[in-house]
Design a protein around this motif. Structure first.
Motif: not given
Length: 268
Positions: A119-127
């Motif tokens: 809930x604390x992300x402000x960007x996309x994370x590449x998986x």
């Protein structure tokens, strides 16, 4: 084309869009936006860049509605929203689309190393293909099967704001289908996900359709709203569950006529 009867659908019917002056003009990759609506952040939606978060009223309502549907089924998640369009549409670098208020980049729902919703992300994370990835500060995240299926099934299970496609890499499409089967989703919904979700060919893409290009987020496009046509224009595909009016394209001019027009332009 005939839409499926509402009584065959078990999901909510979709967002009730508010009256709006917003209008999408032209194609998604060659258009503009009039009287746009800003996507405002909420407790369930985080907006990465407010200056690039403008779209049609229908698209903005759909995003908020879908986030509430996920929260209703699996409380605690956060949807990170990237670019929609600029205030008046037009070119939005580095995208080739996102020009007419009908495109949006939305994050995957993720879990942290403890298995809790991120809930604390402000960007996309590449998986990676196994659904795991990390950030530069060393945090590790993983694809959330239940929430991502809740998001996709909500978007694809409604017809009020018809979704043309949801782009993501093939391994994540397969995980969505697997979760749908696990939850005994109806056949009509599985068919929609099978056809409209996953990798699509994009100009300049070096990856084949066997994998795709979106491994950190979904790219969603919605069809033109009825009151935006005919100035708003869609390109294929047109799925058979969409009640879309037949649009006749103007015939191409004869080859000889096209040659004459080029010569006349050169003379000028």
């Amino acid at each position: 084309m005939v839409a499926l009867p509402v009584e065959s659908q078990r999901l909510p019917p979709g967002p009730v869009t508010q009256p709006s002056r917003s209008h999408s003009i032209g194609y998604g990759n060659r258009g503009r936006l009039l009287h746009s609506v800003a996507l405002e952040p909420t407790d369930l939606v985080r907006v990465r860049n407010a200056t690039h978060a403008h779209g049609t009223q229908e698209l903005v309502d759909l995003i908020h509605w879908a986030s509430r549907e996920v929260e209703r089924r699996y409380p605690g998640g956060m949807l990170v929203v990237g670019d929609l369009s600029r205030t008046r549409g037009g070119r939005l670098r580095p995208h080739r689309s996102h020009r007419a208020g009908r495109d949006v980049d939305i994050s995957f729902y993720l879990k942290d190393a403890a298995g809790e919703p991120a809930t604390d992300l402000n960007r996309f994370v590449r998986l990676r293909a196994n659904g795991k990835g990390g950030t530069r500060d060393g945090r590790v995240f993983e694809w959330d099967d239940e929430r991502n299926w809740a998001l996709v099934s909500a978007l694809m299970g409604q017809d009020r704001v018809p979704v043309q496609y949801l782009m993501c890499v093939r391994p994540f499409k397969e995980r969505l289908l697997e979760e749908g089967r696990r939850q005994h989703a109806p056949a009509w919904l599985m068919r929609r996900v099978e056809e409209a979700v996953g990798p699509r060919r994009t100009r300049g893409s070096r990856r084949s359709l066997s994998y795709g290009t979106h491994d950190s987020h979904f790219h969603m496009r919605v069809y033109c709203a009825g009151d935006d046509r005919p100035r708003c224009k869609d390109k294929p595909p047109f799925w058979d569950w969409i009640d879309y009016p037949e649009v006749e394209e103007p015939p191409a001019p004869p080859r000889r006529q096209r040659r004459r027009s080029r010569r006349s332009r050169r003379r000028r």
